[in-house]
Design an enzyme around this catalytic site. Structure first.
Site, mmCIF file in Angstrom:
data_model
loop_
_atom_site.group_PDB
_atom_site.id
_atom_site.type_symbol
_atom_site.label_atom_id
_atom_site.label_comp_id
_atom_site.label_asym_id
_atom_site.label_seq_id
_atom_site.Cartn_x
_atom_site.Cartn_y
_atom_site.Cartn_z
ATOM 1 N N ARG A 126 -14.581 3.950 13.129
ATOM 2 C CA ARG A 126 -13.677 4.951 13.690
ATOM 3 C C ARG A 126 -13.919 6.321 13.065
ATOM 4 N NH1 ARG A 126 -8.141 4.266 11.147
ATOM 5 N NH2 ARG A 126 -9.345 5.290 9.503
ATOM 6 N N LYS A 172 -12.166 8.467 -1.208
ATOM 7 C CA LYS A 172 -11.368 7.354 -0.698
ATOM 8 C C LYS A 172 -11.717 6.056 -1.419
ATOM 9 C CE LYS A 172 -10.128 5.062 3.658
ATOM 10 N NZ LYS A 172 -10.339 5.004 5.121
ATOM 11 N N GLU A 205 -3.599 -8.569 3.590
ATOM 12 C CA GLU A 205 -3.399 -9.065 4.961
ATOM 13 C C GLU A 205 -4.525 -8.691 5.913
ATOM 14 O OE1 GLU A 205 -1.963 -4.832 5.233
ATOM 15 O OE2 GLU A 205 -1.950 -6.422 3.724
ATOM 16 N N CYS A 209 0.821 -1.220 0.000
ATOM 17 C CA CYS A 209 0.000 0.000 0.000
ATOM 18 C C CYS A 209 0.857 1.273 0.000
ATOM 19 C CB CYS A 209 -1.008 -0.032 1.155
ATOM 20 S SG CYS A 209 -2.376 1.149 0.909
ATOM 21 N N HIS A 258 -4.417 -4.352 0.476
ATOM 22 C CA HIS A 258 -4.178 -4.869 1.824
ATOM 23 C C HIS A 258 -4.726 -6.293 1.950
ATOM 24 C CE1 HIS A 258 -2.498 -1.503 4.076
ATOM 25 N NE2 HIS A 258 -3.337 -0.691 3.471
ATOM 26 N N SER A 286 -7.845 0.481 1.009
ATOM 27 C CA SER A 286 -8.245 1.584 1.873
ATOM 28 C C SER A 286 -7.212 2.691 1.727
ATOM 29 C CB SER A 286 -8.326 1.111 3.336
ATOM 30 O OG SER A 286 -8.661 2.180 4.195
#
Length: 311
Positions: free
Chosen positions: A249, A163, A237, A142, A235, A192
């Site tokens: 969040r 985003k 992972e 990333c 990502h 992300s």
């Protein structure tokens, strides 16, 4: 085979609950095997979570892995206890004399800043230069991929209008490349990020190859010659709930955020997300470790600089 990580690292308990064989240091010393030495440059704010994610993927092979953790000396993380860093992490200065079979440079939530304004940028540049002489193959993730492409090849990042946030389909562009051996024609990856790289910038650099991409997420995988440097913009992972945590969040902080795409069933955030990327994540890391680390790294780590790239 097991992954060898520090005995009291929080990841140990999580991995053992998942029936992943974690080997304590004492037992590892009794085995007549040279484990692969893998370095994790952890730039993520929630370092404990990131340790678990990468340890899980690295352990899913028949190879014995010894993981070394490094965090930037020039940055004080706000979301990891200082005692955890003191107990389990080394600084770059403490390992710079060593050679490693593989290295992973993680993402980081600093993409809103120009690279040169990141407080640990000079240190990271030194680390990235060092990997070319001391690491057999380096895996950039990333923002770590954007940072590596910018530092080594001058490829800029560009801000997105909104985003890129969700799970997106991808296709390989080199069907026979070993990094994607065994992959389905279409595979899913979490993303992300607020920035991206452009295909034409990558294609303009001799020696770089685009291995996989997505109509929505753009360039996904890039490699330099001999696969000593691999750049992954997503990502794989991530845990099942990582995007959910990020979404909630930002909602709690009253930041502008949309639902992660293709993530919640029927786009209902009250329903648990369905994991659709785990098999390909495991295969991606297994292929990297097998084809570009284990099968080609020298048995004597002191010989790694002999095969270093000149780019």
């Amino acid at each position: 085979m097991p992954i060898k990580i520090p005995d009291h690292l929080p990841a140990v308990d999580v991995l053992r609950q998942e029936n992943i064989f974690v080997m304590p240091q004492g037992r590892a010393l009794t085995q007549d095997i040279r484990p692969l030495q893998i370095l994790l440059i952890n730039l993520m704010p929630k370092k404990i979570q990131t340790e678990v994610q990468f340890s899980r993927l690295l352990s899913n092979t028949s190879l014995q892995i010894e993981l070394e953790l490094v965090a930037p000396r020039t940055h004080v993380p706000q979301n990891t206890p200082p005692e955890h860093l003191q107990a389990f992490y080394k600084t770059f200065d403490e390992i710079r004399h060593r050679n490693f079979d593989g290295c992973i440079i993680t993402g980081a939530p600093v993409e809103h800043l120009p690279f040169e304004e990141v407080d640990y940028w000079p240190e990271l540049c030194e680390i990235m230069d060092w990997t070319k002489r001391h690491v057999h193959s380096t895996f950039h993730i990333c923002w770590g991929a954007q940072a590596g492409l910018y530092h080594h090849f001058g490829i800029p990042k560009y801000s997105l209008e909104g985003k890129l946030f969700g799970i997106y389909p991808h296709r390989t562009e080199e069907r026979n490349n070993p990094l994607f051996r065994g992959f389905d024609d279409t595979f899913l990856v979490p993303h992300s990020r607020h920035t991206t790289i452009h295909r034409e910038d990558v294609e303009a650099v001799p020696g770089l190859r685009i291995l996989a991409s997505s109509p929505r997420a753009g360039v996904y995988a890039v490699c330099a010659e001999k696969h000593k440097q691999i750049y992954i913009t997503g990502h794989s992972e991530y845990d099942a709930d990582t995007l959910d945590q990020e979404y909630r969040r930002d909602l709690a902080a009253h930041k502008p955020i949309t639902l992660p795409e293709n993530y919640y069933p029927d786009d209902d955030p009250e329903r648990a997300p369905s994991v659709s990327w785990r098999a390909h994540a495991n295969l991606l890391f297994c292929n990297w470790l097998n084809y570009f680390v284990y099968q080609t790294t020298p048995y004597d780590l002191n010989r790694i600089p002999e095969g270093a790239e000149t780019t």
